[in-house]
Design a protein around this motif. Structure first.
Motif, PDB file in Angstrom:
ATOM      1  N   PRO A 249       0.807  -1.237   0.000  1.00 20.16           N
ATOM      2  CA  PRO A 249       0.000   0.000   0.000  1.00 20.16           C
ATOM      3  C   PRO A 249       0.832   1.275   0.000  1.00 20.16           C
TER       4      PRO A 249
ATOM      5  N   ASP B 171      -5.164   1.267  -6.625  1.00 22.12           N
ATOM      6  CA  ASP B 171      -6.155   0.712  -5.701  1.00 22.12           C
ATOM      7  C   ASP B 171      -7.137  -0.181  -6.450  1.00 22.12           C
TER       8      ASP B 171
ATOM      9  N   SER C 263      -9.664  -1.637  -5.102  1.00 24.52           N
ATOM     10  CA  SER C 263     -10.905  -1.717  -4.320  1.00 24.52           C
ATOM     11  C   SER C 263     -12.153  -1.487  -5.147  1.00 24.52           C
TER      12      SER C 263
ATOM     13  N   GLY D 116     -10.078   0.853 -10.598  1.00 25.27           N
ATOM     14  CA  GLY D 116      -8.713   0.407 -10.336  1.00 25.27           C
ATOM     15  C   GLY D 116      -8.407  -0.920 -10.997  1.00 25.27           C
TER      16      GLY D 116
ATOM     17  N   ILE E 189       0.291  -2.398  -6.199  1.00 25.84           N
ATOM     18  CA  ILE E 189      -1.164  -2.469  -6.117  1.00 25.84           C
ATOM     19  C   ILE E 189      -1.546  -2.553  -4.643  1.00 25.84           C
ATOM     20  N   LYS E 190      -2.762  -2.139  -4.344  1.00 30.22           N
ATOM     21  CA  LYS E 190      -3.277  -2.203  -2.979  1.00 30.22           C
ATOM     22  C   LYS E 190      -4.783  -2.345  -3.048  1.00 30.22           C
ATOM     23  N   PHE E 191      -5.406  -2.514  -1.891  1.00 33.63           N
ATOM     24  CA  PHE E 191      -6.862  -2.520  -1.816  1.00 33.63           C
ATOM     25  C   PHE E 191      -7.270  -2.229  -0.388  1.00 33.63           C
ATOM     26  N   THR E 192      -8.511  -1.818  -0.234  1.00 32.47           N
ATOM     27  CA  THR E 192      -9.091  -1.627   1.086  1.00 32.47           C
ATOM     28  C   THR E 192      -9.982  -2.826   1.351  1.00 32.47           C
TER      29      THR E 192
ATOM     30  N   HIS F 190      -7.156  -2.568   8.507  1.00 31.49           N
ATOM     31  CA  HIS F 190      -6.996  -2.804   7.063  1.00 31.49           C
ATOM     32  C   HIS F 190      -6.034  -3.949   6.738  1.00 31.49           C
TER      33      HIS F 190
END
Length: 174
Positions: free
Chosen positions: A60, A66, A68, A72, A114-117, A133
């Motif tokens: 993150p 993102d 999410s 994204g 890359i990331k996500f919630t 998170h």
């Protein structure tokens, strides 16, 4: 379907209930590399030099894409050049050790992030998560595969994970 490379911290490798190894065992298309510093590792050199691969790292960072939402996910799909296979690299360890591994492996910082919630709290209730998170490796891989619309082949990840958590919880006094 993307492939996954799980960089497993040596301390995490000693834990019998680690989800990095569990994830690897549940996925046909994954690699598990144990260590702290992979900078001089020939496997990394081959992965980065392979013109048929598009590696990204799940982390993150400030500029991370993102996943999410649909926008994204669509952006990630558009970034993967035609004819290249998406490779998602995951650093598996406590957040403290994951940060140390990122510092020890500057090549990870050269890759798109890359990331996500997470849509809900981690179900890994037998190990304490430092923040709301935070997800286990198995939950993160499941989320990524779900976002990329990879059918239902990954559903066994959460079933196996849930069974492991329930079994371990049974060994723990209330």
């Amino acid at each position: 379907s993307p492939r996954f490379v799980i960089l497993l911290h040596p301390r995490e490798n000693k834990k019998r209930i680690g989800t990095g190894r569990l994830t690897h065992l549940c996925l046909e298309n994954s690699l598990l590399w144990v260590g702290m510093d992979f900078t001089g590792d020939g496997r990394v050199a081959r992965l980065l030099a392979d013109e048929t691969l598009f590696p990204v790292v799940l982390y993150p960072g400030a500029g991370a894409l993102d996943l999410s939402d649909d926008a994204g996910t669509a952006t990630l799909r558009a970034q993967v050049p035609a004819g290249k296979e998406l490779i998602v690299i995951l650093v598996d360890g406590t957040w403290y050790w994951a940060k140390k591994m990122l510092l020890a492996n500057p090549w990870l910082g050269t890759l798109p992030q890359i990331k996500f919630t997470p849509p809900h709290l981690s179900q890994y209730r037998i190990r304490r998560q430092p923040r709301a998170h935070c997800y286990s490796t198995v939950e993160a891989v499941h989320f990524i595969l779900s976002r990329l619309g990879e059918g239902r082949a990954h559903e066994n990840l959460l079933e196996v994970f849930g069974s492991m958590v329930e079994q371990q919880a049974g060994f723990t006094p209330e």
